[in-house]
Design an enzyme around this catalytic site. Structure first.
Site, PDB file in Angstrom:
ATOM      1  N   ARG A 172       0.726  -1.006   0.111  1.00 37.28           N
ATOM      2  CA  ARG A 172       0.022  -0.025   0.004  1.00 37.28           C
ATOM      3  C   ARG A 172       0.806   1.344   0.052  1.00 37.28           C
ATOM      4  O   ARG A 172       0.357   2.308   0.793  1.00 37.28           O
ATOM      5  CB  ARG A 172      -0.997   0.071   1.239  1.00 37.28           C
ATOM      6  CG  ARG A 172      -1.994  -1.213   1.235  1.00 37.28           C
ATOM      7  CD  ARG A 172      -2.862  -1.173   0.016  1.00 37.28           C
ATOM      8  NE  ARG A 172      -3.681  -2.374  -0.022  1.00 37.28           N
ATOM      9  CZ  ARG A 172      -3.528  -3.511  -0.696  1.00 37.28           C
ATOM     10  NH1 ARG A 172      -2.350  -3.515  -1.441  1.00 37.28           N
ATOM     11  NH2 ARG A 172      -4.267  -4.328  -0.586  1.00 37.28           N
ATOM     12  N   SER A 221     -11.081   0.364   3.228  1.00 31.78           N
ATOM     13  CA  SER A 221     -10.256  -0.266   4.413  1.00 31.78           C
ATOM     14  C   SER A 221      -9.643   0.923   5.204  1.00 31.78           C
ATOM     15  O   SER A 221      -8.878   1.704   4.518  1.00 31.78           O
ATOM     16  CB  SER A 221      -9.234  -1.335   3.928  1.00 31.78           C
ATOM     17  OG  SER A 221      -9.847  -2.294   3.405  1.00 31.78           O
ATOM     18  N   GLU A 291      -4.202   3.281   6.436  1.00 31.94           N
ATOM     19  CA  GLU A 291      -4.192   3.011   5.137  1.00 31.94           C
ATOM     20  C   GLU A 291      -4.909   4.149   4.393  1.00 31.94           C
ATOM     21  O   GLU A 291      -4.491   4.622   3.483  1.00 31.94           O
ATOM     22  CB  GLU A 291      -5.023   1.737   4.752  1.00 31.94           C
ATOM     23  CG  GLU A 291      -4.909   1.341   3.217  1.00 31.94           C
ATOM     24  CD  GLU A 291      -5.102   0.200   2.863  1.00 31.94           C
ATOM     25  OE1 GLU A 291      -6.228  -0.159   1.681  1.00 31.94           O
ATOM     26  OE2 GLU A 291      -5.297  -1.040   3.432  1.00 31.94           O
TER      27      GLU A 291
END
Length: 299
Positions: A172, A221, A291
């Protein structure tokens, strides 16, 4: 912030004090000093080249995975329109995709021409520019598994093509320079049967629908999965399912999602996330990392 008189002349659309809440999934947050919707890549390149280097620049895709703080964004937000949303097939297994193209469009185009391996993009609620920037992924695949290269406009206005290695992907995260805007990317898949590809896309879609609060005002998320752990499980074990701060709540359906129940401010959402992080650290000793990107200034 600069006045209109000191901003570069554009061929696209430039809006002062542009509301960002309608453009992001959480439906919260303050305005951008300026919202720039370039006419084409040349318009974007010229604008960034001539813009005062001290002015911050941020690209905005579909607005998922993003908290815009209540004080808004003190700079220029770049939003790519239809000019940047095209997907073309370069050869049997390679797709050339505009930075504004959605994951659904990319995966559907791949399916139509019998290119497999890109089905997971169906589940990423964003644009090519966004998931190239953050190495977006789901269902066991990541952008780094399919990317050949990405076309970007740097903050200086310079246009460059960055290879997979140039982007320095980790989980990520990429090494894309600050203020750079992804205007396109080339992806490579593998030969596949359209019916089989569609079946996998249907499976992914059904899985998301069953497990995620897709019909709520959310940001996707919230926390990265730490090594050896699932973020949702850590949040659940810390007793945070359904926990709320103001109008923001940890989803009952999927505990790695925060939702705006109706009138949450961005401050509510961010405070909730920080309290969840604190509780998880106290319970399990794991330091959860965001995130979701948080940008702008508090009110």
């Amino acid at each position: 912030m600069s006045t209109a008189e000191t901003l570069p002349v554009v061929r696209g659309k430039l809006t002062a004090k542009a509301p960002l809440a309608p453009l992001v999934w959480f439906k919260s947050g303050g305005p951008a000093d300026w919202l720039f919707e370039p006419k084409d890549a040349g318009d974007l390149s010229d604008f960034l080249r001539d813009l005062d280097p001290a002015i911050p620049v941020m690209a905005l895709g579909l607005g998922s995975n993003l908290i815009v703080r209540d004080g808004g964004f003190p700079g220029v937000v770049v939003r790519l329109g239809k000019t940047f949303a095209k997907v073309t097939v370069e050869d049997g297994q390679t797709l050339s995709c505009g930075g504004g193209a959605s994951g659904i469009l990319v995966s559907s185009t791949a399916r139509d021409v019998g290119v497999g391996g890109l089905e997971f993009l169906r589940s990423i609620p964003g644009t090519v520019g966004g998931f190239v920037r953050m190495n977006g992924g789901a269902y066991g695949r990541e952008v780094k598994d399919i990317l050949i290269d990405a076309d970007v406009v740097l903050r200086s206005g310079e246009r460059r093509t960055l290879s997979l290695a140039d982007l320095g992907y980790t989980y990520r995260h990429s090494e894309l320079p600050e203020g750079a805007v992804v205007i396109g990317a080339t992806f490579r898949g593998r030969p596949g049967e359209p019916a089989v590809i569609q079946a996998e896309m249907d499976r992914i879609s059904a899985s998301r629908e069953a497990s995620q609060p897709l019909r709520s005002k959310t940001g996707g998320s919230t926390f990265k999965n730490p090594d050896g752990h699932k973020a949702w499980q850590l949040v659940d074990e810390a007793g945070c399912r359904g926990f709320a701060v103001g109008g923001a709540q940890v989803s009952e359906k999927h505990t790695n999602f925060l939702i705006n129940t109706g009138d949450a401010t961005s401050a509510d959402i961010e405070a909730l996330g920080e309290e969840v992080r604190r509780r998880v650290k106290n319970k399990s000793g794991v330091d959860l990392q965001w995130e979701i990107q948080r940008v702008g200034k508090p009110e």
